[in-house]
Design a protein around this motif. Structure first.
Motif, PDB file in Angstrom:
ATOM      1  N   ILE A 144      35.512  38.243  41.683  1.00  0.00           N
ATOM      2  CA  ILE A 144      35.597  39.484  42.453  1.00  0.00           C
ATOM      3  C   ILE A 144      34.212  39.746  43.033  1.00  0.00           C
ATOM      4  O   ILE A 144      33.264  40.051  42.302  1.00  0.00           O
ATOM      5  CB  ILE A 144      36.078  40.663  41.586  1.00  0.00           C
ATOM      6  N   ASP A 145      34.095  39.578  44.340  1.00  0.00           N
ATOM      7  CA  ASP A 145      32.834  39.740  45.052  1.00  0.00           C
ATOM      8  C   ASP A 145      32.619  41.228  45.324  1.00  0.00           C
ATOM      9  O   ASP A 145      33.286  41.821  46.159  1.00  0.00           O
ATOM     10  CB  ASP A 145      32.889  38.947  46.356  1.00  0.00           C
ATOM     11  N   ARG A 166      39.448  50.947  35.560  1.00  0.00           N
ATOM     12  CA  ARG A 166      40.745  50.740  34.897  1.00  0.00           C
ATOM     13  C   ARG A 166      41.517  49.618  35.570  1.00  0.00           C
ATOM     14  O   ARG A 166      42.163  48.818  34.899  1.00  0.00           O
ATOM     15  CB  ARG A 166      41.562  52.034  34.901  1.00  0.00           C
ATOM     16  N   ALA A 167      41.452  49.535  36.888  1.00  0.00           N
ATOM     17  CA  ALA A 167      42.120  48.451  37.608  1.00  0.00           C
ATOM     18  C   ALA A 167      41.552  47.098  37.194  1.00  0.00           C
ATOM     19  O   ALA A 167      42.300  46.122  37.038  1.00  0.00           O
ATOM     20  CB  ALA A 167      41.982  48.650  39.118  1.00  0.00           C
ATOM     21  N   LEU A 168      40.239  47.025  36.980  1.00  0.00           N
ATOM     22  CA  LEU A 168      39.638  45.786  36.483  1.00  0.00           C
ATOM     23  C   LEU A 168      40.194  45.424  35.101  1.00  0.00           C
ATOM     24  O   LEU A 168      40.483  44.260  34.825  1.00  0.00           O
ATOM     25  CB  LEU A 168      38.113  45.910  36.409  1.00  0.00           C
ATOM     26  N   GLY A 186      45.700  32.762  31.452  1.00  0.00           N
ATOM     27  CA  GLY A 186      44.474  32.008  31.205  1.00  0.00           C
ATOM     28  C   GLY A 186      43.447  32.127  32.313  1.00  0.00           C
ATOM     29  O   GLY A 186      42.572  31.276  32.457  1.00  0.00           O
ATOM     30  N   THR A 187      43.534  33.181  33.108  1.00  0.00           N
ATOM     31  CA  THR A 187      42.595  33.399  34.216  1.00  0.00           C
ATOM     32  C   THR A 187      41.326  34.068  33.701  1.00  0.00           C
ATOM     33  O   THR A 187      41.383  35.051  32.975  1.00  0.00           O
ATOM     34  CB  THR A 187      43.225  34.291  35.303  1.00  0.00           C
ATOM     35  N   THR A 188      40.180  33.526  34.088  1.00  0.00           N
ATOM     36  CA  THR A 188      38.886  34.124  33.787  1.00  0.00           C
ATOM     37  C   THR A 188      38.432  34.899  35.011  1.00  0.00           C
ATOM     38  O   THR A 188      38.409  34.354  36.117  1.00  0.00           O
ATOM     39  CB  THR A 188      37.841  33.041  33.465  1.00  0.00           C
ATOM     40  N   ILE A 189      38.087  36.161  34.824  1.00  0.00           N
ATOM     41  CA  ILE A 189      37.604  37.000  35.925  1.00  0.00           C
ATOM     42  C   ILE A 189      36.088  37.113  35.830  1.00  0.00           C
ATOM     43  O   ILE A 189      35.538  37.433  34.771  1.00  0.00           O
ATOM     44  CB  ILE A 189      38.247  38.397  35.897  1.00  0.00           C
ATOM     45  N   ILE A 190      35.428  36.850  36.951  1.00  0.00           N
ATOM     46  CA  ILE A 190      33.972  36.953  37.042  1.00  0.00           C
ATOM     47  C   ILE A 190      33.646  37.949  38.155  1.00  0.00           C
ATOM     48  O   ILE A 190      34.216  37.877  39.244  1.00  0.00           O
ATOM     49  CB  ILE A 190      33.330  35.586  37.355  1.00  0.00           C
TER      50      ILE A 190
END
Length: 146
Positions: A82-83, A96-98, A109-113
């Protein structure tokens, strides 16, 4: 007891004119809290979803932000970056959305950066301790591991 008009120079908020409600000449954040827009761009780079919101994420735009994030998580990318470079501000509803996106991504299994936050966003992430929950990268390339 002193009259409000007598002490108004000390308070700096009352101009002596009668008002229907309250005595503020101009609400402090009125311009910032109205008419917010949120633009959204997304692309895929090396199998990673790069999501780029732009604007303010507040009460008027948080639902759209959440829907974009959850829609991206439905595609089950291995990594989602997420830029935040274009995000001026994020309210608690944006945070909260994050959280909701992270929960949705965990099942797949998604990694959020989070990448490229400005100073305001760095402060918001630090105060909310989201910088402890999410990896925060200084650049998209760093987030992608290049």
């Amino acid at each position: 007891m002193q009259h409000l008009v007598d002490i108004s120079p000390v308070l700096g908020a009352y101009d002596g004119k009668p008002r229907a409600f309250g005595n503020w000449v101009k609400p402090r954040y009125a311009e910032r809290m109205t008419g917010s827009t949120l633009d959204w761009n997304s692309e895929e780079r090396a199998g990673t979803a790069v999501l780029a919101p732009s604007g303010r994420i507040d009460e008027s735009t948080a639902d759209a932000f959440k829907e974009h994030l959850l829609s991206a998580m439905e595609k089950e990318p291995a990594t989602a970056v997420i830029d935040l470079a274009g995000v001026d501000y994020m309210s608690s509803r944006g945070l909260r959305a994050l959280t909701l996106a992270q929960r949705a991504g965990q099942g797949a299994g998604t990694t959020i950066i989070l990448a490229r936050p400005n100073e305001t966003m760095r402060e918001i992430l630090a105060i909310s301790r989201y910088d402890m929950v999410f990896r925060v990268a200084d650049s998209i390339e760093d987030a992608l591991g290049h």
